[in-house]
Motif scaffolding. Structure first.
Motif, short mmCIF file in Angstrom:
data_model
loop_
_atom_site.label_atom_id
_atom_site.label_comp_id
_atom_site.label_asym_id
_atom_site.label_seq_id
_atom_site.Cartn_x
_atom_site.Cartn_y
_atom_site.Cartn_z
N SER A 54 0.84 -1.20 0.00
CA SER A 54 0.00 0.00 0.00
C SER A 54 0.87 1.25 0.00
N GLU A 55 2.16 1.05 0.37
CA GLU A 55 3.02 2.22 0.45
C GLU A 55 3.30 2.85 -0.89
N LEU A 56 3.03 2.10 -1.94
CA LEU A 56 3.27 2.66 -3.26
C LEU A 56 2.43 3.91 -3.45
N ASP A 118 19.51 -5.63 2.34
CA ASP A 118 19.39 -4.23 1.94
C ASP A 118 17.90 -3.91 1.92
N ALA A 119 17.45 -3.17 2.92
CA ALA A 119 16.02 -2.93 3.11
C ALA A 119 15.48 -1.85 2.18
N THR A 120 16.35 -1.12 1.51
CA THR A 120 15.92 -0.06 0.59
C THR A 120 16.92 0.00 -0.58
N CYS A 121 16.74 -0.86 -1.55
CA CYS A 121 17.76 -0.99 -2.61
C CYS A 121 18.00 0.28 -3.41
N GLY A 122 16.94 0.99 -3.73
CA GLY A 122 17.09 2.23 -4.52
C GLY A 122 17.89 1.99 -5.79
N ASN A 123 18.96 2.73 -5.98
CA ASN A 123 19.76 2.59 -7.19
C ASN A 123 20.84 1.52 -7.07
N GLY A 124 20.91 0.87 -5.93
CA GLY A 124 21.75 -0.32 -5.81
C GLY A 124 23.16 -0.12 -5.30
N TYR A 125 23.51 1.10 -4.92
CA TYR A 125 24.90 1.32 -4.47
C TYR A 125 25.17 0.58 -3.15
N ASP A 126 24.18 0.60 -2.28
CA ASP A 126 24.36 -0.12 -1.02
C ASP A 126 24.35 -1.63 -1.26
N THR A 127 23.48 -2.08 -2.15
CA THR A 127 23.41 -3.51 -2.46
C THR A 127 24.75 -3.99 -2.98
N MET A 146 15.46 -5.39 -1.21
CA MET A 146 14.04 -5.09 -1.46
C MET A 146 13.83 -3.60 -1.68
N ASP A 147 12.74 -3.31 -2.37
CA ASP A 147 12.31 -1.93 -2.57
C ASP A 147 10.85 -2.01 -3.01
N VAL A 148 10.09 -0.98 -2.70
CA VAL A 148 8.69 -0.98 -3.13
C VAL A 148 8.56 -0.63 -4.61
N GLN A 149 9.63 -0.14 -5.21
CA GLN A 149 9.55 0.27 -6.61
C GLN A 149 10.32 -0.70 -7.51
N LYS A 150 9.60 -1.19 -8.52
CA LYS A 150 10.23 -2.08 -9.49
C LYS A 150 11.38 -1.36 -10.21
N MET A 177 8.90 -5.35 -2.68
CA MET A 177 8.08 -5.51 -1.48
C MET A 177 8.49 -4.47 -0.43
N SER A 178 7.67 -4.34 0.58
CA SER A 178 8.00 -3.42 1.67
C SER A 178 8.95 -4.10 2.65
N HIS A 179 9.88 -3.33 3.16
CA HIS A 179 10.83 -3.91 4.13
C HIS A 179 10.15 -4.37 5.42
N SER A 180 8.94 -3.89 5.66
CA SER A 180 8.24 -4.35 6.87
C SER A 180 7.96 -5.85 6.81
N PHE A 197 19.37 0.25 6.03
CA PHE A 197 18.28 1.13 5.60
C PHE A 197 18.91 2.43 5.11
N ASN A 198 18.52 2.86 3.93
CA ASN A 198 18.88 4.19 3.44
C ASN A 198 17.54 4.81 3.04
N LEU A 199 17.01 5.59 3.95
CA LEU A 199 15.58 5.96 3.88
C LEU A 199 15.33 7.13 2.93
N GLY A 200 14.07 7.48 2.80
CA GLY A 200 13.71 8.62 1.94
C GLY A 200 13.22 8.15 0.58
N TYR A 201 13.57 8.94 -0.44
CA TYR A 201 13.07 8.63 -1.79
C TYR A 201 14.22 8.22 -2.70
N LEU A 202 13.84 7.67 -3.83
CA LEU A 202 14.82 7.19 -4.81
C LEU A 202 15.48 8.39 -5.49
C1 LIG Z 1 17.30 6.78 -0.56
S1 LIG Z 1 16.66 5.47 -1.54
C2 LIG Z 1 17.78 4.14 -1.25
C3 LIG Z 1 19.13 4.34 -1.86
C4 LIG Z 1 19.84 3.04 -2.10
N1 LIG Z 1 20.09 2.27 -0.92
C5 LIG Z 1 21.09 3.17 -2.96
O1 LIG Z 1 22.16 2.72 -2.56
O2 LIG Z 1 20.97 3.73 -4.05
C6 LIG Z 1 15.23 4.97 -0.64
C7 LIG Z 1 14.46 3.83 -1.31
O3 LIG Z 1 13.52 3.33 -0.38
C8 LIG Z 1 12.45 2.80 -1.12
N2 LIG Z 1 11.31 2.56 -0.23
C9 LIG Z 1 10.32 3.41 0.15
N3 LIG Z 1 9.47 2.80 0.99
C10 LIG Z 1 9.93 1.52 1.15
C11 LIG Z 1 9.48 0.38 1.87
N4 LIG Z 1 8.40 0.44 2.67
N5 LIG Z 1 10.17 -0.77 1.76
C12 LIG Z 1 11.28 -0.85 0.97
N6 LIG Z 1 11.75 0.19 0.26
C13 LIG Z 1 11.09 1.36 0.35
C14 LIG Z 1 12.23 3.86 -2.18
O4 LIG Z 1 11.50 3.33 -3.26
C15 LIG Z 1 13.67 4.24 -2.54
O5 LIG Z 1 14.11 3.55 -3.67
#
Ligand SMILES: C[S@@+](CC[C@H](N)C(=O)[O-])C[C@H]1O[C@@H](n2cnc3c(N)ncnc32)[C@H](O)[C@@H]1O
Length: 285
Positions: A54-56, A118-127, A146-150, A177-180, A197-202
């Motif tokens: 639902s977080e999408l 990696d609970a927030t993959c984003g652009n993959g640098y942390d992964t 994982m990440d909520v965005q494909k 999927m959601s990291h929860s 966790f690297n929180l916030g937006y992509l």
């Molecule tokens: C700041 S970016 C992460 C940067 C990433 N770790 C990197 O190395 O590029 C935050 C990511 O968290 C994702 N996100 C938002 N809500 C989420 C959730 N509930 N579960 C997993 N990922 C989530 C966003 O889609 C976004 O891609």
């Protein structure tokens, strides 16, 4: 002048790893996103759509620039080089970013063959950074991402394409999927050494799709349960966007309540840049 504040050391006992639910990921809709997924049978990194999120749709608009890890120098061996001492000094002098400091801290916790999340993959640098820490010839290491965005996982996959070998890529499993829900994809018998966790937006993506405090806290609870003693929860959090400050405060609250005998919790941030990312480490004794 930059100054660094390090605070809040909480220690206490965290009892047992709570019962965990293991759901096989094969049932998820799998899709491939990059050429190497097709080109080699050995390159089996897959992205699974896991459950619905639902977080999408639950979004707020972000106005501050998230700190992207994109300035990390990447190479095929390891994106993390140099010493911890060096990176801390560079951070104090304002020449290293919070995300880079986090990577160096990981290096002191994660070993070859470990399982990490990696609970927030984003652009993959942390992964990618995590993968380089766990990968070796034994092929025992695992990165659950994982990440909520494909689109974020596509970006992650493409980065791995460029900077990881096919054998290394085999160690990565990506889930939309959601990291929860992270407990659903990490097998019960796997000892997780680090949850990042690297929180916030992509960065470069939709700034309305953002991590939210309620789900972040649920994810932290899940991370706490799957983490092995001697493991670390690493959090980079941002206060410059709507909801960011609240998320940070919830994380602080969560961390401050962890029993002091079982956990060591600390925070690192730049005092005179109020919107600078905060680094929070929760170490499980
Ligand atoms: C700041 S970016 C992460 C940067 C990433 N770790 C990197 O190395 O590029 C935050 C990511 O968290 C994702 N996100 C938002 N809500 C989420 C959730 N509930 N579960 C997993 N990922 C989530 C966003 O889609 C976004 O891609």
């Amino acid at each position: 002048m930059l100054s660094v504040e390090s605070l809040q050391m909480n220690l206490s006992s965290y009892s047992s790893i709570l019962g965990r639910r293991m759901v096989k990921c094969e049932w998820n809709l799998k899709f491939s996103v990059s050429p190497w997924l097709f080109s080699s049978k050995k390159s089996t990194t897959s992205i699974a759509t896991f459950a619905s999120s639902s977080e999408l749709n639950g979004a707020s608009i972000s106005v501050a620039e998230a700190e992207s890890s994109s300035s990390i120098s990447l190479c095929r061996d390891s994106p993390i080089s140099g010493s911890m001492e060096q990176v801390m000094v560079e951070y104090i002098f304002g020449r290293k970013k919070a995300t880079e400091v986090a990577h160096y801290v990981w290096k002191h916790v994660v070993q070859k063959g470990d399982a990490v999340v990696d609970a927030t993959c984003g652009n993959g640098y942390d992964t990618l950074a995590l993968l380089k820490l766990v990968a070796d010839k034994t092929q025992r290491g695992r990165v659950y991402g994982m990440d909520v965005q494909k689109i974020a996982l596509e970006s992650t996959s493409s980065l791995l394409d460029q900077f990881a070998s096919p054998n290394e890529k085999e160690l990565v499993e990506l889930f939309v999927m959601s990291h929860s829900q992270m407990e659903d994809i990490v097998p019960n018998d796997v000892a997780v050494r680090l949850v990042a966790f690297n929180l916030g937006y992509l960065p470069g993506g939709d700034k309305k799709i953002i991590t939210r405090s309620e789900t972040t806290v649920l994810a932290l609870e899940a991370a706490k349960r799957i983490l092995t003693p001697g493991g670390l929860i690493s959090i980079v959090t941002y206060v410059g966007h709507p909801g960011g400050r609240e998320e940070f405060e919830k994380i602080e609250e969560f961390a401050s309540r962890l029993p002091v005998e079982g956990w060591n919790c600390c925070k690192l941030h730049t005092l005179n840049r109020p919107l600078a990312p905060m680094l929070i480490f929760l170490f499980k004794r």
